[in-house]
Design an enzyme around this catalytic site. Structure first.
Site, PDB file in Angstrom:
ATOM      1  N   GLU A  61      -3.640   2.555  -2.236  1.00 56.59           N
ATOM      2  CA  GLU A  61      -3.278   1.533  -2.596  1.00 56.59           C
ATOM      3  C   GLU A  61      -3.761   0.087  -2.556  1.00 56.59           C
ATOM      4  OE1 GLU A  61      -0.612   3.170  -3.756  1.00 56.59           O
ATOM      5  OE2 GLU A  61       1.228   1.985  -2.404  1.00 56.59           O
ATOM      6  N   THR A  74       2.440  -4.387 -10.781  1.00 61.50           N
ATOM      7  CA  THR A  74       2.816  -4.830  -9.619  1.00 61.50           C
ATOM      8  C   THR A  74       2.035  -6.907  -9.093  1.00 61.50           C
ATOM      9  OG1 THR A  74       3.238  -2.856  -8.432  1.00 61.50           O
ATOM     10  CG2 THR A  74       2.670  -4.434  -7.057  1.00 61.50           C
TER      11      THR A  74
END
Lengths: 320, 320
Positions: free
Chosen positions: A140, A193
């Site tokens: 991530e 994001t």
């Protein structure tokens, strides 16, 4: 030559009130990663990417930059450094993306989890699933710059996963109630994001924080006692949703449509733009999902969308 | 003339991470309220206080200012306004305080809860326990200026109580795991709630808030699944404890002593100065309690203290 096919499904992070600490996995859709092991080295890097499909050419083929190969490299590093298992062969990786990028559906986590499940199987399961989560989280960091676990952990472990702490990593797996169904709607628009994170304040009022943690506690209680109305009442995000909702064209109409269709609650999936709703029957979940799609289409931005209805996945990343 | 004796026990609000949203009741000690009903009016006010013991003369005898009588007046008002039950008699109230004032042990809530249990019994149980909580919360407003529920709700309902929301009031009763024991230590010093509240910031970093709600979710999960180590790991308050601990002489020594004695975790009871610890056996709870008392005594302020060991009370306010 040995080939293993790993699969990991979409995940929803945050889950309304559980900003940065809660996520869950649904059964489908998901990403597939096919790993082929050969005994001798092909290149200086022990993992290479043979092909990627379904990403419209957007994902890097460099094994150190692509999330799915990067996590396999981390996994191999760990085996050597921590378990004394040297890997002298070569792994060829094929990624079949079925999840849209930058969708809030945990696309990068699914690729990482599928790759890790396959790699662990390929090498005789040297790691536990809990260990694999660490590498998925590292993925991530490569994918979006922040090593968050709210997609990575449920992508590997399934169920709901609560992240009590990052240092040390303390994950609590919360099995879903049997009749909980998720409607997940992905409008055809992207929301990065990093941008969705940039609209959040660094500080929040203590009163607001208190309200949020009351809801987090209540949501966990609702899940563990299968109290569906309580789950619904707890799906309130007073911190991130008010800031991020304006970034998703039609959000308010979609949320209202879900609730009118009988959903228990509805909020942004991860940092968006996808939106999820919970229902206590598959029929209601389907009706809510259809109503949400219609609301996206009839809202000002007239967004087409994809929609999935799924129970919560209990299994996590697996071998096909 | 009819007499009823109500009892409600000490409660601990906040419970480390659950600042303003969580509280629990222990079995003892507690306050007693004896109500005597006569059919005819004595004074303009339907409730008068005949005596108070155990408060060193500190509590008001004015029935509109004393928490225990005030909540009975609220209860009678509610009966008249909401249930059409007129009360034309007189209630004489005797308060036997066993809980220290301004101790963080929910002293005012216990008096209110005992009075409400007795009043409800005296008049034939016209209200549910959940209804009584509303009046007990009103009592907290009189006692300390803020209508908080984290003592009032468990004082009436027993168990752990999570306050999901105040408007509307949404309380979730969480039964305790069977082997959870509380050591509660009250040092002989006072700390006013209003002062302990004044040291808290109006805003907190989002990262800190996230950490806190991860712990709240985990604590609820630990309680509902009887996972004692998880309960211990979740008893972390990064918001209020760091600000309030310096107001309690010896806090850090006492906390360390509890943990060294084997307690699962330890934090401030309510806004202090009492300190509670959880253990998973009565023996450990007693050892932790003794160690905490010793730490108070040998710390710089050399504070004597009282100590109680108790399981969590499941019953709530009751009639003796």
């Amino acid at each position: 030559m040995k080939t293993v096919r790993g699969f990991a499904s979409a995940t929803v992070g945050n889950v309304a009130c559980g900003f940065d600490v809660l996520g869950f996995a649904i059964k489908e859709p998901g990403d597939e990663v096919i790993l082929t092991l050969s005994e001798r080295k092909h290149s200086s890097c022990p993992v290479t990417i043979s092909s990627i499909s379904g990403d419209e050419g957007k994902l890097p083929l460099d094994p150190k930059k692509n999330t799915s190969s990067f996590v396999v490299l981390k996994f191999l590093e760990h085996l050597r450094a921590q378990k004394g298992i040297a890997f002298n062969g070569h792994i060829s990786l094929e990624l079949k993306k079925h999840l849209p990028l930058s969708s809030g559906m945990g696309s990068s986590a699914a690729s990482a989890a599928a790759a890790l499940a396959a790699a662990n199987e390929l090498l005789g399961q040297p790691c536990t699933k809990m260990e694999l989560v660490h590498f998925a989280i590292e993925g991530e960091r490569v994918a979006c710059g922040s090593a968050h676990a709210d997609n990575a952990a449920p992508a590997i472990l399934g169920n709901f996963v609560l992240i009590r702490s990052y240092t040390p990593l303390d994950l609590i797996v919360i099995p879903p109630p049997d009749e909980l169904y998720c409607s997940l709607v992905h409008p055809h628009t992207e929301l990065r994001t990093s941008f969705a994170r940039s609209v959040l304040p660094n500080e929040i009022p203590l009163k607001m924080a208190t309200q949020q943690w009351g809801n987090v506690g209540a949501l966990v209680a609702g899940l563990l006692t299968a109290d569906y109305p309580l789950i619904g009442r707890s799906l309130i995000d007073v911190v991130a949703e008010p800031k991020r909702a304006p970034l998703i064209p039609g959000f308010f109409e979609v949320k209202e449509a879900a609730q009118r269709a009988g959903a228990l609650g509805c909020s942004i999936a991860g940092s968006g733009p996808s939106i999820f709703a919970f229902s206590s029957s598959p029929d209601t979940a389907r009706e809510a999902g259809i109503a949400m799609q219609e609301a996206f289409l009839t809202s000002k931005a007239k967004l087409p969308s994809d929609m999935w209805v799924s129970p919560i996945c209990r299994e996590g990343a697996r071998i096909l």
